[in-house]
Design a protein around this motif. Structure first.
Motif, PDB file in Angstrom:
ATOM      1  N   VAL A 158     -28.111 -17.340   1.604  1.00 45.80           N
ATOM      2  CA  VAL A 158     -27.560 -17.887   2.854  1.00 45.80           C
ATOM      3  C   VAL A 158     -26.376 -17.031   3.277  1.00 45.80           C
ATOM      4  O   VAL A 158     -25.847 -16.243   2.497  1.00 45.80           O
ATOM      5  N   CYS A 159     -25.989 -17.203   4.533  1.00 45.47           N
ATOM      6  CA  CYS A 159     -24.884 -16.443   5.088  1.00 45.47           C
ATOM      7  C   CYS A 159     -23.698 -17.411   5.240  1.00 45.47           C
ATOM      8  O   CYS A 159     -23.827 -18.443   5.899  1.00 45.47           O
ATOM      9  N   LEU A 160     -22.580 -17.084   4.606  1.00 47.23           N
ATOM     10  CA  LEU A 160     -21.433 -18.001   4.599  1.00 47.23           C
ATOM     11  C   LEU A 160     -20.272 -17.406   5.387  1.00 47.23           C
ATOM     12  O   LEU A 160     -19.978 -16.221   5.274  1.00 47.23           O
ATOM     13  N   MET A 161     -19.613 -18.274   6.135  1.00 50.91           N
ATOM     14  CA  MET A 161     -18.446 -17.824   6.892  1.00 50.91           C
ATOM     15  C   MET A 161     -17.309 -18.806   6.623  1.00 50.91           C
ATOM     16  O   MET A 161     -17.520 -20.027   6.711  1.00 50.91           O
ATOM     17  N   GLU A 162     -16.142 -18.289   6.309  1.00 55.28           N
ATOM     18  CA  GLU A 162     -15.016 -19.188   6.047  1.00 55.28           C
ATOM     19  C   GLU A 162     -14.514 -19.733   7.377  1.00 55.28           C
ATOM     20  O   GLU A 162     -14.268 -18.970   8.313  1.00 55.28           O
ATOM     21  N   VAL A 163     -14.391 -21.052   7.483  1.00 51.26           N
ATOM     22  CA  VAL A 163     -13.906 -21.659   8.733  1.00 51.26           C
ATOM     23  C   VAL A 163     -12.724 -22.571   8.384  1.00 51.26           C
ATOM     24  O   VAL A 163     -12.581 -23.000   7.232  1.00 51.26           O
ATOM     25  N   PRO A 164     -11.862 -22.869   9.364  1.00 48.18           N
ATOM     26  CA  PRO A 164     -10.790 -23.827   9.084  1.00 48.18           C
ATOM     27  C   PRO A 164     -11.411 -25.150   8.637  1.00 48.18           C
ATOM     28  O   PRO A 164     -12.448 -25.560   9.184  1.00 48.18           O
ATOM     29  N   LEU A 165     -10.801 -25.794   7.646  1.00 48.68           N
ATOM     30  CA  LEU A 165     -11.388 -27.003   7.063  1.00 48.68           C
ATOM     31  C   LEU A 165     -11.675 -28.085   8.122  1.00 48.68           C
ATOM     32  O   LEU A 165     -12.671 -28.811   8.022  1.00 48.68           O
ATOM     33  N   GLN A 166     -10.815 -28.161   9.161  1.00 44.05           N
ATOM     34  CA  GLN A 166     -11.046 -29.191  10.203  1.00 44.05           C
ATOM     35  C   GLN A 166     -12.373 -28.947  10.938  1.00 44.05           C
ATOM     36  O   GLN A 166     -12.902 -29.868  11.554  1.00 44.05           O
ATOM     37  N   ALA A 167     -12.880 -27.691  10.893  1.00 44.23           N
ATOM     38  CA  ALA A 167     -14.106 -27.382  11.647  1.00 44.23           C
ATOM     39  C   ALA A 167     -15.366 -27.530  10.795  1.00 44.23           C
ATOM     40  O   ALA A 167     -16.484 -27.426  11.315  1.00 44.23           O
ATOM     41  N   ILE A 168     -15.195 -27.818   9.497  1.00 49.61           N
ATOM     42  CA  ILE A 168     -16.364 -27.773   8.597  1.00 49.61           C
ATOM     43  C   ILE A 168     -17.395 -28.851   8.936  1.00 49.61           C
ATOM     44  O   ILE A 168     -18.588 -28.690   8.663  1.00 49.61           O
ATOM     45  N   SER A 169     -16.951 -29.945   9.591  1.00 52.13           N
ATOM     46  CA  SER A 169     -17.900 -31.025   9.883  1.00 52.13           C
ATOM     47  C   SER A 169     -18.911 -30.632  10.968  1.00 52.13           C
ATOM     48  O   SER A 169     -19.799 -31.406  11.303  1.00 52.13           O
ATOM     49  N   LEU A 170     -18.799 -29.419  11.509  1.00 57.92           N
ATOM     50  CA  LEU A 170     -19.786 -28.939  12.484  1.00 57.92           C
ATOM     51  C   LEU A 170     -20.913 -28.158  11.810  1.00 57.92           C
ATOM     52  O   LEU A 170     -21.883 -27.770  12.460  1.00 57.92           O
ATOM     53  N   TYR A 171     -20.773 -27.910  10.504  1.00 56.47           N
ATOM     54  CA  TYR A 171     -21.686 -26.982   9.816  1.00 56.47           C
ATOM     55  C   TYR A 171     -22.271 -27.604   8.547  1.00 56.47           C
ATOM     56  O   TYR A 171     -21.763 -28.608   8.041  1.00 56.47           O
ATOM     57  N   TYR A 203     -16.546 -22.906   3.174  1.00 59.59           N
ATOM     58  CA  TYR A 203     -17.626 -21.971   3.519  1.00 59.59           C
ATOM     59  C   TYR A 203     -18.701 -22.683   4.344  1.00 59.59           C
ATOM     60  O   TYR A 203     -19.402 -23.569   3.839  1.00 59.59           O
ATOM     61  N   ALA A 204     -18.816 -22.272   5.595  1.00 64.35           N
ATOM     62  CA  ALA A 204     -19.848 -22.819   6.472  1.00 64.35           C
ATOM     63  C   ALA A 204     -21.097 -21.956   6.372  1.00 64.35           C
ATOM     64  O   ALA A 204     -20.998 -20.724   6.264  1.00 64.35           O
ATOM     65  N   VAL A 205     -22.253 -22.607   6.412  1.00 68.08           N
ATOM     66  CA  VAL A 205     -23.522 -21.871   6.425  1.00 68.08           C
ATOM     67  C   VAL A 205     -23.835 -21.531   7.877  1.00 68.08           C
ATOM     68  O   VAL A 205     -23.893 -22.422   8.720  1.00 68.08           O
ATOM     69  N   ILE A 206     -24.009 -20.248   8.172  1.00 69.56           N
ATOM     70  CA  ILE A 206     -24.333 -19.883   9.565  1.00 69.56           C
ATOM     71  C   ILE A 206     -25.793 -19.421   9.667  1.00 69.56           C
ATOM     72  O   ILE A 206     -26.486 -19.332   8.650  1.00 69.56           O
ATOM     73  N   VAL A 250     -29.806 -19.937  -5.253  1.00 67.04           N
ATOM     74  CA  VAL A 250     -29.321 -19.620  -3.904  1.00 67.04           C
ATOM     75  C   VAL A 250     -28.023 -18.824  -4.047  1.00 67.04           C
ATOM     76  O   VAL A 250     -27.128 -19.221  -4.806  1.00 67.04           O
ATOM     77  N   HIS A 251     -27.955 -17.711  -3.367  1.00 73.70           N
ATOM     78  CA  HIS A 251     -26.711 -16.937  -3.321  1.00 73.70           C
ATOM     79  C   HIS A 251     -26.177 -16.927  -1.890  1.00 73.70           C
ATOM     80  O   HIS A 251     -26.934 -17.088  -0.931  1.00 73.70           O
ATOM     81  N   GLY A 252     -24.886 -16.721  -1.769  1.00 75.03           N
ATOM     82  CA  GLY A 252     -24.274 -16.655  -0.435  1.00 75.03           C
ATOM     83  C   GLY A 252     -23.655 -15.277  -0.227  1.00 75.03           C
ATOM     84  O   GLY A 252     -23.004 -14.736  -1.122  1.00 75.03           O
ATOM     85  N   VAL A 253     -23.898 -14.712   0.934  1.00 74.19           N
ATOM     86  CA  VAL A 253     -23.241 -13.461   1.325  1.00 74.19           C
ATOM     87  C   VAL A 253     -22.148 -13.844   2.316  1.00 74.19           C
ATOM     88  O   VAL A 253     -22.404 -14.581   3.273  1.00 74.19           O
ATOM     89  N   ILE A 254     -20.926 -13.383   2.066  1.00 76.05           N
ATOM     90  CA  ILE A 254     -19.812 -13.784   2.929  1.00 76.05           C
ATOM     91  C   ILE A 254     -19.776 -12.900   4.164  1.00 76.05           C
ATOM     92  O   ILE A 254     -19.710 -11.671   4.063  1.00 76.05           O
ATOM     93  N   PHE A 255     -19.806 -13.551   5.318  1.00 78.03           N
ATOM     94  CA  PHE A 255     -19.766 -12.829   6.596  1.00 78.03           C
ATOM     95  C   PHE A 255     -18.373 -12.954   7.189  1.00 78.03           C
ATOM     96  O   PHE A 255     -17.840 -14.067   7.312  1.00 78.03           O
TER      97      PHE A 255
END
Ligand code: UTP
Length: 298
Positions: A158-171, A203-206, A250-255
């Motif tokens: 999967v592709c992971l992107m660090e997002v502000p914690l307040q935004a994690i509920s969108l992902y 880490y959000a999954v994009i 499952v591995h994550g690549v950080i974007f």
């Protein structure tokens, strides 16, 4: 495990309700970013990564999508008569990009359900899933690193992107083991749209995935969530607990590059401004105008 990834699935059957009324009769993936439909960027990204067999998952208003990637003889003939080679190239480039197939989802019962409709076309090989409304800036490609991870570890990526914690509920959010090494991390679990307090990480999954075909059997027995949707996140969570012999892991690549959610109005507007201001043809005039506009606010 070392099978090469050749095919990509591009889900484009969502209702796009965040972008109404524009998406009432047009798929959100067809909304233009500068002068190209968002989905054409996705197709170009796939082709650049060597994926030339694409399966679009379409929904009720699939016609504009099919027409865009098909020939338009009338328009081509008219441009040929005028000998306008430049515009002719713009019309034909989307047709010649890749081999595009279509399957209809019927009811939009979630991303997991959309992926499950691709089973017959994909068969028993690893494949990419590229969300049609997720635009990765062409200067920051991520699929090659994901393919490397798949070649190294097998399983799914999967592709992971660090997002502000307040935004994690969108992902969808990934639980990971330790700190990333060379931009790579093992995923131990996944949660769909958690509240910040319940999120296992930031880490959000994009919208880019490389999936092992083992995902199909799992999706087939995944129950719909409370909203009636079959979530890909739920199937990934199961894959994360399975052994490599079963197609699990499952591995994550950080974007950390530039990426836009063209199904979200604010992100869509940002994509247009960034990509237009950086274009050689439009950029200089657009930036001048933009500078004046911003100055008029102060
Ligand atoms: P989204 O959750 O962003 O799509 O799905 P949506 O439901 O269209 O969006 P809103 O919230 O109503 O605005 C992510 C991707 O998965 C596809 C969408 O087209 C989008 O590319 N999708 C989603 C499907 O193909 N089928 C589905 O049932 C759901």
């Amino acid at each position: 495990m070392n099978q090469v990834v050749r095919k990509a699935v591009v889900p484009a059957a969502g209702l796009g309700t965040r972008f109404l009324p524009a998406t009432k009769a047009t798929p959100k993936e067809m909304l233009p970013v500068v002068d190209k439909p968002a989905i054409q960027y996705v197709v170009e990204e796939a082709v650049a990564a060597g994926l030339t067999d694409l399966l679009f998952i379409t929904g009720r208003s699939k016609r504009p999508l099919e027409d865009h990637f098909d020939r338009n003889f009338e328009l081509e003939a008219s441009l040929r008569r005028k000998d306008d080679q430049e515009k002719l190239a713009l019309v034909t480039e989307s047709t010649d990009l890749a081999r595009i197939h279509y399957v209809r989802q019927g009811d939009p019962l979630g991303l997991g359900h959309a992926v499950l409709t691709a089973e017959d076309h994909i068969g028993n090989e690893p494949f990419a899933v590229m969300l049609g409304d997720d635009l990765i800036d062409p200067r920051d490609p991520i699929l090659p690193a994901m393919m490397e991870a798949r070649a190294r570890f097998g399983g799914s990526v999967v592709c992971l992107m660090e997002v502000p914690l307040q935004a994690i509920s969108l992902y969808g959010c990934a639980a990971v083991e330790g700190e990333p090494v060379d931009g790579l991390v093992r995923v131990t679990g996944l949660v769909e749209k958690p509240q910040p307090a319940d999120a296992p990480s930031s880490y959000a999954v994009i919208g880019r995935y490389l999936l092992d075909p083992a995902v199909f059997a799992i999706l087939a027995r995944t129950e719909p969530d409370r909203g009636g949707e079959i979530q890909l996140t739920d199937a990934l969570r199961v894959l994360a607990t399975m052994s490599a012999e079963e197609g699990g892991g499952v591995h994550g690549v950080i974007f950390s590059g530039r990426r836009y959610d063209t199904g979200d109005r604010l992100s869509y507007l940002q994509a247009n401004v960034v990509l237009a201001s950086e274009r050689d043809d439009l950029g200089p005039d657009f930036r001048d105008w933009l500078r004046g506009l911003v100055a008029s606010w102060s």
